[in-house]
Structure formats: C-alpha cells, structure tokens
Design a protein around this motif. Structure first.
Motif, PDB file in Angstrom:
ATOM      1  N   SER A 227       2.151  22.122 -19.105  1.00 16.33           N
ATOM      2  CA  SER A 227       1.350  20.931 -19.413  1.00 16.33           C
ATOM      3  C   SER A 227       0.708  20.432 -18.131  1.00 16.33           C
ATOM      4  N   SER A 228      -0.251  19.537 -18.270  1.00 15.93           N
ATOM      5  CA  SER A 228      -0.890  18.954 -17.092  1.00 15.93           C
ATOM      6  C   SER A 228       0.116  18.140 -16.277  1.00 15.93           C
ATOM      7  N   HIS A 229       1.099  17.567 -16.963  1.00 14.39           N
ATOM      8  CA  HIS A 229       2.100  16.747 -16.272  1.00 14.39           C
ATOM      9  C   HIS A 229       3.050  17.629 -15.454  1.00 14.39           C
ATOM     10  N   ARG A 230       3.454  18.758 -16.021  1.00  8.85           N
ATOM     11  CA  ARG A 230       4.287  19.691 -15.255  1.00  8.85           C
ATOM     12  C   ARG A 230       3.504  20.214 -14.049  1.00  8.85           C
ATOM     13  N   SER A 231       2.228  20.542 -14.230  1.00 10.80           N
ATOM     14  CA  SER A 231       1.396  21.012 -13.118  1.00 10.80           C
ATOM     15  C   SER A 231       1.298  19.949 -12.028  1.00 10.80           C
ATOM     16  N   ALA A 232       1.187  18.694 -12.440  1.00  9.39           N
ATOM     17  CA  ALA A 232       1.118  17.598 -11.467  1.00  9.39           C
ATOM     18  C   ALA A 232       2.429  17.481 -10.695  1.00  9.39           C
ATOM     19  N   MET A 233       3.541  17.719 -11.364  1.00  4.17           N
ATOM     20  CA  MET A 233       4.843  17.670 -10.688  1.00  4.17           C
ATOM     21  C   MET A 233       4.981  18.811  -9.685  1.00  4.17           C
ATOM     22  N   GLU A 234       4.454  19.975 -10.020  1.00  2.00           N
ATOM     23  CA  GLU A 234       4.451  21.087  -9.074  1.00  2.00           C
ATOM     24  C   GLU A 234       3.583  20.744  -7.862  1.00  2.00           C
ATOM     25  N   ALA A 235       2.419  20.140  -8.128  1.00  2.00           N
ATOM     26  CA  ALA A 235       1.527  19.737  -7.044  1.00  2.00           C
ATOM     27  C   ALA A 235       2.174  18.671  -6.161  1.00  2.00           C
ATOM     28  N   LEU A 236       2.946  17.782  -6.776  1.00  2.00           N
ATOM     29  CA  LEU A 236       3.627  16.726  -6.027  1.00  2.00           C
ATOM     30  C   LEU A 236       4.644  17.319  -5.055  1.00  2.00           C
ATOM     31  N   ALA A 237       5.341  18.367  -5.483  1.00  2.00           N
ATOM     32  CA  ALA A 237       6.313  19.024  -4.604  1.00  2.00           C
ATOM     33  C   ALA A 237       5.609  19.694  -3.425  1.00  2.00           C
TER      34      ALA A 237
ATOM     35  N   GLY B 170       0.790  -1.229   0.000  1.00  2.00           N
ATOM     36  CA  GLY B 170       0.000   0.000   0.000  1.00  2.00           C
ATOM     37  C   GLY B 170       0.815   1.268   0.000  1.00  2.00           C
ATOM     38  N   GLY B 171       2.051   1.222  -0.472  1.00  2.00           N
ATOM     39  CA  GLY B 171       2.874   2.421  -0.540  1.00  2.00           C
ATOM     40  C   GLY B 171       2.387   3.387  -1.601  1.00  2.00           C
ATOM     41  N   LYS B 172       2.919   4.589  -1.565  1.00  2.00           N
ATOM     42  CA  LYS B 172       2.467   5.648  -2.461  1.00  2.00           C
ATOM     43  C   LYS B 172       3.024   5.497  -3.881  1.00  2.00           C
ATOM     44  N   ARG B 173       4.137   4.774  -4.000  1.00  2.00           N
ATOM     45  CA  ARG B 173       4.808   4.627  -5.301  1.00  2.00           C
ATOM     46  C   ARG B 173       5.114   5.979  -5.940  1.00  2.00           C
ATOM     47  N   LEU B 174       5.656   6.871  -5.123  1.00  2.00           N
ATOM     48  CA  LEU B 174       5.970   8.211  -5.606  1.00  2.00           C
ATOM     49  C   LEU B 174       7.072   8.209  -6.653  1.00  2.00           C
ATOM     50  N   ARG B 175       8.040   7.334  -6.479  1.00  2.00           N
ATOM     51  CA  ARG B 175       9.183   7.350  -7.396  1.00  2.00           C
ATOM     52  C   ARG B 175       8.792   6.881  -8.801  1.00  2.00           C
ATOM     53  N   PRO B 176       8.049   5.759  -8.936  1.00  2.00           N
ATOM     54  CA  PRO B 176       7.570   5.422 -10.271  1.00  2.00           C
ATOM     55  C   PRO B 176       6.614   6.466 -10.839  1.00  2.00           C
ATOM     56  N   LEU B 177       5.795   7.063  -9.965  1.00  2.00           N
ATOM     57  CA  LEU B 177       4.918   8.151 -10.412  1.00  2.00           C
ATOM     58  C   LEU B 177       5.745   9.281 -11.005  1.00  2.00           C
ATOM     59  N   LEU B 178       6.854   9.577 -10.364  1.00  2.00           N
ATOM     60  CA  LEU B 178       7.735  10.648 -10.829  1.00  2.00           C
ATOM     61  C   LEU B 178       8.315  10.335 -12.210  1.00  2.00           C
ATOM     62  N   VAL B 179       8.670   9.079 -12.438  1.00  2.00           N
ATOM     63  CA  VAL B 179       9.156   8.666 -13.763  1.00  2.00           C
ATOM     64  C   VAL B 179       8.108   8.956 -14.826  1.00  2.00           C
ATOM     65  N   LEU B 180       6.878   8.541 -14.551  1.00  2.00           N
ATOM     66  CA  LEU B 180       5.796   8.695 -15.527  1.00  2.00           C
ATOM     67  C   LEU B 180       5.512  10.169 -15.813  1.00  2.00           C
ATOM     68  N   LEU B 181       5.434  10.968 -14.763  1.00  2.00           N
ATOM     69  CA  LEU B 181       5.135  12.389 -14.932  1.00  2.00           C
ATOM     70  C   LEU B 181       6.259  13.111 -15.680  1.00  2.00           C
TER      71      LEU B 181
ATOM     72  N   GLU C  23      13.237  23.432  -0.009  1.00  2.00           N
ATOM     73  CA  GLU C  23      13.617  22.432  -1.012  1.00  2.00           C
ATOM     74  C   GLU C  23      12.484  22.228  -2.030  1.00  2.00           C
ATOM     75  N   ALA C  24      11.249  22.198  -1.551  1.00  2.00           N
ATOM     76  CA  ALA C  24      10.106  22.041  -2.451  1.00  2.00           C
ATOM     77  C   ALA C  24      10.007  23.224  -3.413  1.00  2.00           C
ATOM     78  N   ASP C  25      10.282  24.427  -2.902  1.00  2.00           N
ATOM     79  CA  ASP C  25      10.258  25.616  -3.758  1.00  2.00           C
ATOM     80  C   ASP C  25      11.336  25.529  -4.848  1.00  2.00           C
ATOM     81  N   LYS C  26      12.501  25.013  -4.481  1.00  2.00           N
ATOM     82  CA  LYS C  26      13.580  24.841  -5.471  1.00  2.00           C
ATOM     83  C   LYS C  26      13.180  23.822  -6.532  1.00  2.00           C
ATOM     84  N   ALA C  27      12.490  22.773  -6.095  1.00  2.00           N
ATOM     85  CA  ALA C  27      12.026  21.757  -7.044  1.00  2.00           C
ATOM     86  C   ALA C  27      11.056  22.374  -8.051  1.00  2.00           C
ATOM     87  N   ILE C  28      10.110  23.154  -7.561  1.00  2.00           N
ATOM     88  CA  ILE C  28       9.130  23.791  -8.435  1.00  2.00           C
ATOM     89  C   ILE C  28       9.805  24.771  -9.387  1.00  2.00           C
ATOM     90  N   SER C  29      10.780  25.522  -8.879  1.00  2.00           N
ATOM     91  CA  SER C  29      11.503  26.485  -9.726  1.00  2.00           C
ATOM     92  C   SER C  29      12.232  25.783 -10.865  1.00  2.00           C
TER      93      SER C  29
END
Length: 326
Positions: A308-318, A47-58, A294-300
């Motif tokens: 794109s919707s994928h970039r927006s999702a990556m910002e939301a993930l941070a 039941g993990g979040k699988r954030l790392r594979p999600l990050l690959v896809l995004l 660190e999250a702000d640096k990631a978004i920057s």
C-alpha cells in the motif's frame, strides 16, 4: 526537513489525518491555567518533525484502519514525547532546542517540569477516552520504560567505561520505546492479527534505534544551524554515545586518555581534538553502519503488511531516518 520532496511525499500520504492531529493537539492543550497553555503551545509549535505521531497514522492506515481514533492516539504519542523533551532539557540544563530557547531557559525549570507533568496527565486522560485496555497497557509500560531509560542515561553521564551493549540498552529504552509504542498501538487500534502486530512493534523498535544512532552521529558531524542545537552537546554533558565508545575502543592510548578525561570532566575544552579523533577513527562510519542495519531490519519487518502507499511511506521513513542531516 519538511521542505525535502521525499519527506513531503511521506506526509502527503496521511495529510488529512495529520491536519486532524494538529487540530487535536491544540484542542487538548486547552487549560484554565494560562502558563500551561503558553508553555505547551511554545514547545509543541517549535517546528519538530512529529515523526512519532506520523508513525501512528501510517501504521494504522497500513493495517487498513478506517476509523478516527488514530488521530487521538497520535496526539497522545506527541504529548508523551513533548513531556519527555521538557523534562530532558531541565535535566541536561539545555538552553537550545530546534534553534530556539528551551522552555526552561525561557520560563525556568519548575514551570517546564510541571507543564511536562500536565502533558503526561493529559495524555493519560486521552488514553482513557480511547477506552482500549491493551492500548493503555502498552503506553503505560512504554512510559515506565522511557523513564527508566532516562535514569539509566543519567547514571551513565561522565562514565567513560560504558560498553556498546549498555549504550544500546539506554537508547532502546529512552528513544526506541516510544517509536515502538507508536506503531504497536496503531496495530492494536486497527485490530491487526498477532503476526502483524508483532511486525509493527519490531518496525518501531528498529526505526527508533536507527533514528537515535544517527542523532548521536550528528552530534559529531552535523551542522548546528540545520540541527537547531550545538555540535558537541553530548560531549559537553559528559554523555558517552557510540561515536565516543567506538573511538575509545579503536583509538591509540593517547586518544583514549583524552576522550576519557573529556567525558569525565564534561565541557568542550577539547572539542576540536576529539572531533578529529572521532572523524579519523572510523567511529562515524561504524555508527552509520549500525543505523543502516537497524533501518534495514525495520523495512524487513514490513514484509508482513499488504502492499500500500502507507507501507511504502513507512519504508521511505526508515530510509530517511538514516539519510537525514538534522
């Protein structure tokens, strides 16, 4: 976590890809040895979040990738991560992860270590199948750095003199490196230009640091039921994480002595007293501030990518990485 509407929106952006990753994981877990499959399924399905594979896809889709190899790459990343979890739980003598018994508590240390080795080797088989030497190079280097980070953390156990700088080095190697490798290899797979590749590498690094900083904060301010592990686990293992490092730096002589003894001894004899010190010293606020930076640096870093919707999702993930409670 996946019940949160904000989280669901992120996953929905790559829902079909994510379904394909889950199918690929199950396919690659197949083995002629029943215990390998049993333990592999148990830990993967925890039941993990699988954030790392999600990050690959995004990241791959944010770079305009239209192929299917990112599904196998995401599976590789999940196997590398799961292998480290199996090994970590043995090293830490953990008996609870994500609200369930750890594999080592259920089957013993030796099977857990060996199935972790199986997942590492299966991941490298999949890398060969992808056939991109640059992807293999990044993942091989990342795996090596993660192993070094684990050893560094082991060396720091029960050492109350660890500096904030050394702590950051450990979490950069131990946690942030796989986040970085996830977004970096996705960019490589997508054939991104060098500037975009470097931007996604930076994004993963900063996201991983933010994620681990909040993890360490939650160890002193989280809810055991939500986290699926016990509050104070890091202290019990004698791990000097940032909340303790800051509390020792800013606390009274009496507070510092108490925390030092607790780190050096391990265990939870003084947990309530130390929780009180950590919560009144400003350590949690300081750790959260560092995570948000660190999250702000990631978004920057994502400014180099087209909208794109994928970039927006990556910002939301941070943003989610620093607002979560588990």
């Amino acid at each position: 976590m996946t019940q949160d509407p904000a989280v669901s929106t992120i996953y929905d952006t790559v829902r079909d890809d994510f379904t394909a990753v889950n199918a690929c994981i199950l396919q690659q877990l197949q083995s002629d040895v029943p215990l390998v499959e049993k333990i592999g399924h148990y830990i993967i399905e925890a039941g993990g979040k699988r954030l790392r594979p999600l990050l690959v896809l995004l990241a791959a889709r944010a770079c305009g990738y239209t192929g299917e190899r990112h599904v196998e790459l995401a599976t590789i990343i999940e196997f590398l991560h799961t292998a480290t979890l199996l090994h970590d739980d043995v090293v830490d003598s953990s008996d609870l992860r994500r609200g369930r018994s750890t594999a080592n508590a259920k089957w013993g240390n030796s099977p857990s270590i060996l199935v972790g080795d199986f997942l590492y080797s299966r991941a490298f088989q999949c890398m060969v199948n992808i056939g991109d030497m640059q992807v293999m190079n990044v993942l091989a280097d990342a795996t090596n750095v993660i192993a070094e980070g684990e050893v560094m953390q082991l060396m720091n156990v029960r050492d109350a003199s660890i500096s904030e700088e050394k702590y950051m080095d450990v979490i950069r190697c131990k946690t942030a490196m796989l986040f970085e490798a996830s977004s970096h290899t996705a960019a490589i797979l997508a054939g991104a230009d060098e500037t975009t590749e470097q931007a996604l590498q930076a994004y993963g690094n900063h996201l991983g640091l933010a994620f681990q900083l909040i993890d360490d904060l939650l160890d002193y301010n989280g809810d055991s039921a939500e986290m699926g592990k016990n509050v104070g686990d890091d202290l019990a293992e004698g791990k000097p994480t940032l909340p303790l490092i800051y509390a020792m730096r800013e606390g009274s002589e009496e507070d510092v002595t108490l925390i030092r003894k607790a780190i050096q001894k391990g265990g939870l004899d003084q947990l309530d007293d130390i929780l009180a010190i950590v919560r009144t010293s400003g350590a949690l606020e300081y750790t959260e501030q560092k995570a948000r930076a660190e999250a702000d640096k990631a978004i920057s870093a994502l400014a180099y990518l087209p909208t794109s919707s994928h970039r927006s999702a990556m910002e939301a993930l941070a943003r989610l990485a620093v607002s979560r409670t588990s």
